[in-house]
Design a protein around this motif. Structure first.
Motif, PDB file in Angstrom:
ATOM      1  N   PHE A  53    -101.577  13.007 -28.577  1.00 49.01           N
ATOM      2  CA  PHE A  53    -102.410  12.655 -27.430  1.00 49.01           C
ATOM      3  C   PHE A  53    -101.659  12.838 -26.110  1.00 49.01           C
ATOM      4  CE2 PHE A  53    -104.495   9.055 -24.933  1.00 49.01           C
ATOM      5  CZ  PHE A  53    -105.506   9.860 -24.459  1.00 49.01           C
ATOM      6  N   ARG A  54    -100.523  12.120 -25.938  1.00 50.17           N
ATOM      7  CA  ARG A  54     -99.845  12.261 -24.640  1.00 50.17           C
ATOM      8  C   ARG A  54     -98.340  12.003 -24.651  1.00 50.17           C
ATOM      9  NH1 ARG A  54    -103.349   7.648 -21.906  1.00 50.17           N
ATOM     10  NH2 ARG A  54    -103.298   6.227 -23.637  1.00 50.17           N
ATOM     11  N   ASP A  55     -97.755  11.675 -25.769  1.00 47.02           N
ATOM     12  CA  ASP A  55     -96.329  11.370 -25.830  1.00 47.02           C
ATOM     13  C   ASP A  55     -95.519  12.660 -26.011  1.00 47.02           C
ATOM     14  OD1 ASP A  55     -93.780  10.403 -26.244  1.00 47.02           O
ATOM     15  OD2 ASP A  55     -94.409   8.805 -27.610  1.00 47.02           O
ATOM     16  N   ASN A  56     -95.250  13.330 -24.889  1.00 46.80           N
ATOM     17  CA  ASN A  56     -94.518  14.600 -24.915  1.00 46.80           C
ATOM     18  C   ASN A  56     -93.127  14.466 -25.508  1.00 46.80           C
ATOM     19  OD1 ASN A  56     -96.593  16.133 -23.670  1.00 46.80           O
ATOM     20  ND2 ASN A  56     -95.961  15.377 -21.673  1.00 46.80           N
ATOM     21  N   ASN A  57     -92.440  13.356 -25.192  1.00 50.27           N
ATOM     22  CA  ASN A  57     -91.100  13.159 -25.731  1.00 50.27           C
ATOM     23  C   ASN A  57     -91.114  13.105 -27.248  1.00 50.27           C
ATOM     24  OD1 ASN A  57     -89.900  13.110 -23.190  1.00 50.27           O
ATOM     25  ND2 ASN A  57     -90.163  10.901 -22.981  1.00 50.27           N
ATOM     26  N   ARG A  58     -92.064  12.374 -27.794  1.00 54.18           N
ATOM     27  CA  ARG A  58     -92.165  12.267 -29.253  1.00 54.18           C
ATOM     28  C   ARG A  58     -92.505  13.622 -29.863  1.00 54.18           C
ATOM     29  NH1 ARG A  58     -89.996  10.244 -33.515  1.00 54.18           N
ATOM     30  NH2 ARG A  58     -91.468  10.023 -35.215  1.00 54.18           N
ATOM     31  N   ALA A  59     -93.400  14.360 -29.251  1.00 52.33           N
ATOM     32  CA  ALA A  59     -93.755  15.689 -29.756  1.00 52.33           C
ATOM     33  C   ALA A  59     -92.524  16.592 -29.796  1.00 52.33           C
ATOM     34  CB  ALA A  59     -94.849  16.304 -28.895  1.00 52.33           C
ATOM     35  N   ASN A  60     -91.699  16.538 -28.756  1.00 51.05           N
ATOM     36  CA  ASN A  60     -90.477  17.341 -28.722  1.00 51.05           C
ATOM     37  C   ASN A  60     -89.483  16.913 -29.790  1.00 51.05           C
ATOM     38  OD1 ASN A  60     -91.236  19.097 -26.650  1.00 51.05           O
ATOM     39  ND2 ASN A  60     -90.608  17.640 -25.083  1.00 51.05           N
ATOM     40  N   GLU A  61     -89.385  15.603 -30.045  1.00 53.79           N
ATOM     41  CA  GLU A  61     -88.499  15.104 -31.103  1.00 53.79           C
ATOM     42  C   GLU A  61     -88.932  15.638 -32.463  1.00 53.79           C
ATOM     43  OE1 GLU A  61     -88.584  10.838 -30.921  1.00 53.79           O
ATOM     44  OE2 GLU A  61     -87.667  10.783 -28.936  1.00 53.79           O
ATOM     45  N   SER A  71     -92.559  25.730 -40.452  1.00 55.72           N
ATOM     46  CA  SER A  71     -93.665  26.341 -39.725  1.00 55.72           C
ATOM     47  C   SER A  71     -94.576  25.240 -39.186  1.00 55.72           C
ATOM     48  CB  SER A  71     -94.443  27.285 -40.647  1.00 55.72           C
ATOM     49  OG  SER A  71     -95.503  27.882 -39.942  1.00 55.72           O
ATOM     50  N   LEU A  72     -94.182  24.672 -38.049  1.00 52.19           N
ATOM     51  CA  LEU A  72     -94.902  23.562 -37.436  1.00 52.19           C
ATOM     52  C   LEU A  72     -95.376  23.970 -36.052  1.00 52.19           C
ATOM     53  CD1 LEU A  72     -95.785  20.561 -37.343  1.00 52.19           C
ATOM     54  CD2 LEU A  72     -93.499  20.058 -36.410  1.00 52.19           C
ATOM     55  N   HIS A  73     -96.649  23.760 -35.788  1.00 52.55           N
ATOM     56  CA  HIS A  73     -97.258  24.045 -34.494  1.00 52.55           C
ATOM     57  C   HIS A  73     -97.754  22.719 -33.928  1.00 52.55           C
ATOM     58  CE1 HIS A  73     -97.169  28.155 -35.987  1.00 52.55           C
ATOM     59  NE2 HIS A  73     -97.717  27.671 -37.085  1.00 52.55           N
ATOM     60  N   ILE A  74     -97.321  22.393 -32.732  1.00 51.82           N
ATOM     61  CA  ILE A  74     -97.697  21.126 -32.108  1.00 51.82           C
ATOM     62  C   ILE A  74     -98.549  21.410 -30.888  1.00 51.82           C
ATOM     63  CG2 ILE A  74     -96.858  19.010 -31.050  1.00 51.82           C
ATOM     64  CD1 ILE A  74     -94.322  19.266 -32.701  1.00 51.82           C
ATOM     65  N   VAL A  75     -99.717  20.762 -30.827  1.00 48.35           N
ATOM     66  CA  VAL A  75    -100.675  21.008 -29.756  1.00 48.35           C
ATOM     67  C   VAL A  75    -101.057  19.688 -29.098  1.00 48.35           C
ATOM     68  CG1 VAL A  75    -102.968  21.924 -29.206  1.00 48.35           C
ATOM     69  CG2 VAL A  75    -101.629  22.939 -31.066  1.00 48.35           C
ATOM     70  N   GLN A  76    -100.933  19.634 -27.777  1.00 47.21           N
ATOM     71  CA  GLN A  76    -101.389  18.451 -27.053  1.00 47.21           C
ATOM     72  C   GLN A  76    -102.892  18.568 -26.900  1.00 47.21           C
ATOM     73  OE1 GLN A  76    -102.846  17.802 -23.822  1.00 47.21           O
ATOM     74  NE2 GLN A  76    -102.790  15.656 -24.396  1.00 47.21           N
ATOM     75  N   ALA A  77    -103.611  17.584 -27.426  1.00 48.96           N
ATOM     76  CA  ALA A  77    -105.069  17.592 -27.328  1.00 48.96           C
ATOM     77  C   ALA A  77    -105.603  16.182 -27.534  1.00 48.96           C
ATOM     78  CB  ALA A  77    -105.674  18.517 -28.378  1.00 48.96           C
ATOM     79  N   ASP A  78    -106.662  15.885 -26.844  1.00 46.76           N
ATOM     80  CA  ASP A  78    -107.388  14.636 -27.037  1.00 46.76           C
ATOM     81  C   ASP A  78    -108.605  14.973 -27.885  1.00 46.76           C
ATOM     82  OD1 ASP A  78    -108.849  12.316 -26.946  1.00 46.76           O
ATOM     83  OD2 ASP A  78    -108.842  12.133 -24.756  1.00 46.76           O
ATOM     84  N   VAL A  79    -108.561  14.629 -29.162  1.00 49.57           N
ATOM     85  CA  VAL A  79    -109.649  15.013 -30.057  1.00 49.57           C
ATOM     86  C   VAL A  79    -110.949  14.279 -29.740  1.00 49.57           C
ATOM     87  CG1 VAL A  79    -108.119  15.723 -31.926  1.00 49.57           C
ATOM     88  CG2 VAL A  79    -108.952  13.358 -31.852  1.00 49.57           C
ATOM     89  N   CYS A  80    -110.882  13.289 -28.851  1.00 48.83           N
ATOM     90  CA  CYS A  80    -112.093  12.586 -28.422  1.00 48.83           C
ATOM     91  C   CYS A  80    -112.682  13.183 -27.145  1.00 48.83           C
ATOM     92  CB  CYS A  80    -111.795  11.110 -28.212  1.00 48.83           C
ATOM     93  SG  CYS A  80    -111.442  10.237 -29.728  1.00 48.83           S
ATOM     94  N   ASP A  81    -112.007  14.175 -26.589  1.00 54.09           N
ATOM     95  CA  ASP A  81    -112.467  14.810 -25.356  1.00 54.09           C
ATOM     96  C   ASP A  81    -113.084  16.167 -25.702  1.00 54.09           C
ATOM     97  OD1 ASP A  81    -112.825  16.120 -22.936  1.00 54.09           O
ATOM     98  OD2 ASP A  81    -110.868  15.539 -22.134  1.00 54.09           O
TER      99      ASP A  81
END
Length: 96
Positions: free
Chosen positions: A34-42, A51-61
């Motif tokens: 959702f919004r924790d960029n630091n955690r996503a980077n960790e 093979s991991l793809h990380i996408v910032q997205a609000d699935v409720c939006d």
């Protein structure tokens, strides 16, 4: 390599455990956060050899869904499972 898993809220808690399990089984994985960029980077660093793809997205939006759909389209043929790792109370709070 195995199939592809799509896991929402895959950078923390149960979602992270599911992400880790699929990666270790040889699947490629796309996760949202959702919004924790630091955690996503960790998480990205922790699983740099997978093979991991990380996408910032609000699935409720609904405005985020087309972008997410485009990113997932790449893996659609391999998509084996879609897990939504959000509690009903969280969804109700956000009017999803």
């Amino acid at each position: 390599m195995g199939g592809h898993a799509f896991i929402t809220a895959g950078t923390k808690g149960l979602g992270l455990k599911v992400t880790e399990a699929f990666l270790k089984l040889g699947h490629s994985v796309t996760v949202t956060y959702f919004r924790d960029n630091n955690r996503a980077n960790e998480v990205k660093q922790k699983f740099a050899d997978y093979s991991l793809h990380i996408v910032q997205a609000d699935v409720c939006d609904k405005n985020d869904l087309p972008m997410l759909s485009k990113k997932l389209h790449i893996h659609l043929v391999q998509l084996i499972i879609s897990l939504i790792m959000q509690g009903l109370s969280s969804l109700n709070e956000r009017n999803c």
